[in-house]
Design a protein around this motif. Structure first.
Motif, mmCIF file in Angstrom:
data_model
loop_
_atom_site.group_PDB
_atom_site.id
_atom_site.type_symbol
_atom_site.label_atom_id
_atom_site.label_comp_id
_atom_site.label_asym_id
_atom_site.label_seq_id
_atom_site.Cartn_x
_atom_site.Cartn_y
_atom_site.Cartn_z
ATOM 1 N N ASP A 48 0.823 -1.209 0.000
ATOM 2 C CA ASP A 48 0.000 0.000 0.000
ATOM 3 C C ASP A 48 0.858 1.261 0.000
ATOM 4 O O ASP A 48 0.375 2.348 -0.264
ATOM 5 N N ASN A 49 2.145 1.118 0.315
ATOM 6 C CA ASN A 49 3.080 2.235 0.364
ATOM 7 C C ASN A 49 3.872 2.258 -0.941
ATOM 8 O O ASN A 49 4.465 1.258 -1.332
ATOM 9 N N ASP A 50 3.898 3.424 -1.612
ATOM 10 C CA ASP A 50 4.604 3.501 -2.893
ATOM 11 C C ASP A 50 6.124 3.514 -2.749
ATOM 12 O O ASP A 50 6.837 3.520 -3.742
ATOM 13 N N GLU A 51 6.642 3.503 -1.518
ATOM 14 C CA GLU A 51 8.090 3.499 -1.295
ATOM 15 C C GLU A 51 8.604 2.145 -0.802
ATOM 16 O O GLU A 51 9.777 2.025 -0.455
ATOM 17 N N GLU A 52 7.726 1.123 -0.771
ATOM 18 C CA GLU A 52 8.120 -0.185 -0.265
ATOM 19 C C GLU A 52 7.547 -1.306 -1.139
ATOM 20 O O GLU A 52 6.469 -1.169 -1.705
ATOM 21 N N VAL A 53 8.314 -2.410 -1.226
ATOM 22 C CA VAL A 53 7.835 -3.631 -1.886
ATOM 23 C C VAL A 53 8.086 -4.812 -0.955
ATOM 24 O O VAL A 53 9.020 -4.797 -0.160
ATOM 25 N N ASP A 54 7.241 -5.815 -1.060
ATOM 26 C CA ASP A 54 7.364 -7.032 -0.264
ATOM 27 C C ASP A 54 7.997 -8.094 -1.152
ATOM 28 O O ASP A 54 7.698 -8.179 -2.345
ATOM 29 N N CYS A 55 8.891 -8.902 -0.586
ATOM 30 C CA CYS A 55 9.553 -9.939 -1.385
ATOM 31 C C CYS A 55 10.120 -11.021 -0.485
ATOM 32 O O CYS A 55 10.086 -10.907 0.740
ATOM 33 N N LYS A 56 10.620 -12.078 -1.123
ATOM 34 C CA LYS A 56 11.295 -13.152 -0.393
ATOM 35 C C LYS A 56 12.738 -13.220 -0.864
ATOM 36 O O LYS A 56 12.999 -13.256 -2.064
ATOM 37 N N ASP A 58 16.226 -15.469 0.178
ATOM 38 C CA ASP A 58 16.780 -16.576 0.961
ATOM 39 C C ASP A 58 15.754 -17.167 1.922
ATOM 40 O O ASP A 58 16.064 -17.487 3.072
ATOM 41 N N GLY A 59 14.503 -17.266 1.494
ATOM 42 C CA GLY A 59 13.455 -17.849 2.317
ATOM 43 C C GLY A 59 12.848 -16.918 3.338
ATOM 44 O O GLY A 59 11.907 -17.279 4.028
ATOM 45 N N MET A 60 13.386 -15.695 3.466
ATOM 46 C CA MET A 60 12.849 -14.702 4.407
ATOM 47 C C MET A 60 11.910 -13.759 3.663
ATOM 48 O O MET A 60 12.246 -13.280 2.590
ATOM 49 N N SER A 61 10.768 -13.497 4.245
ATOM 50 C CA SER A 61 9.853 -12.517 3.685
ATOM 51 C C SER A 61 10.208 -11.164 4.283
ATOM 52 O O SER A 61 10.156 -10.987 5.504
ATOM 53 N N ILE A 62 10.608 -10.217 3.429
ATOM 54 C CA ILE A 62 11.033 -8.907 3.921
ATOM 55 C C ILE A 62 10.416 -7.797 3.075
ATOM 56 O O ILE A 62 9.927 -8.032 1.974
ATOM 57 N N VAL A 63 10.467 -6.591 3.611
ATOM 58 C CA VAL A 63 10.012 -5.400 2.906
ATOM 59 C C VAL A 63 11.240 -4.560 2.585
ATOM 60 O O VAL A 63 12.069 -4.303 3.453
ATOM 61 N N LEU A 64 11.376 -4.191 1.318
ATOM 62 C CA LEU A 64 12.505 -3.370 0.890
ATOM 63 C C LEU A 64 12.014 -2.019 0.410
ATOM 64 O O LEU A 64 10.948 -1.912 -0.190
ATOM 65 N N ARG A 65 12.821 -0.994 0.659
ATOM 66 C CA ARG A 65 12.490 0.352 0.183
ATOM 67 C C ARG A 65 12.897 0.471 -1.284
ATOM 68 O O ARG A 65 13.957 0.004 -1.679
ATOM 69 N N THR A 66 12.058 1.116 -2.089
ATOM 70 C CA THR A 66 12.295 1.208 -3.520
ATOM 71 C C THR A 66 13.521 2.053 -3.861
ATOM 72 O O THR A 66 14.078 1.890 -4.930
ATOM 73 N N GLU A 67 13.951 2.916 -2.958
ATOM 74 C CA GLU A 67 15.124 3.750 -3.239
ATOM 75 C C GLU A 67 16.408 2.925 -3.356
ATOM 76 O O GLU A 67 17.415 3.418 -3.856
ATOM 77 N N PHE A 68 16.398 1.657 -2.907
ATOM 78 C CA PHE A 68 17.563 0.784 -2.977
ATOM 79 C C PHE A 68 17.430 -0.277 -4.059
ATOM 80 O O PHE A 68 18.222 -1.219 -4.108
ATOM 81 N N LEU A 69 16.439 -0.135 -4.952
ATOM 82 C CA LEU A 69 16.165 -1.152 -5.965
ATOM 83 C C LEU A 69 16.325 -0.588 -7.380
ATOM 84 O O LEU A 69 16.067 0.584 -7.625
#
Length: 72
Positions: A48-56, A58-69
């Motif tokens: 729901d946040n335009d600055e974050e994405v959810d992903c997996k 190494d088997g961990m579900s994490i949220v990453l900020r789009t500024e680092f992608l």
């Protein structure tokens, strides 16, 4: 109806299922792991946040900020 537009560090539009690359090494809080620069992350999911994405990674579900992608 405002559709959420999510962009990577270069301004490319991201969609569900895209693959991205980390442009900076990141420490994962609580995981004791460091994700290295250049790590490929597949099948991202938008949030729901335009600055974050959810992903997996190494088997961990994490949220990453789009500024680092960067879109592949």
């Amino acid at each position: 109806m405002d559709e959420l537009i999510v962009k990577d560090s270069n301004g490319n539009i991201l969609k569900d299922g895209d693959s991205v690359t980390l442009i900076k090494s990141l420490k994962v809080k609580g995981g004791g792991v460091t994700l290295k620069q250049g790590t490929l992350v597949k099948k991202i999911r938008l949030t729901d946040n335009d600055e974050e994405v959810d992903c997996k990674v190494d088997g961990m579900s994490i949220v990453l900020r789009t500024e680092f992608l960067k879109k592949r």
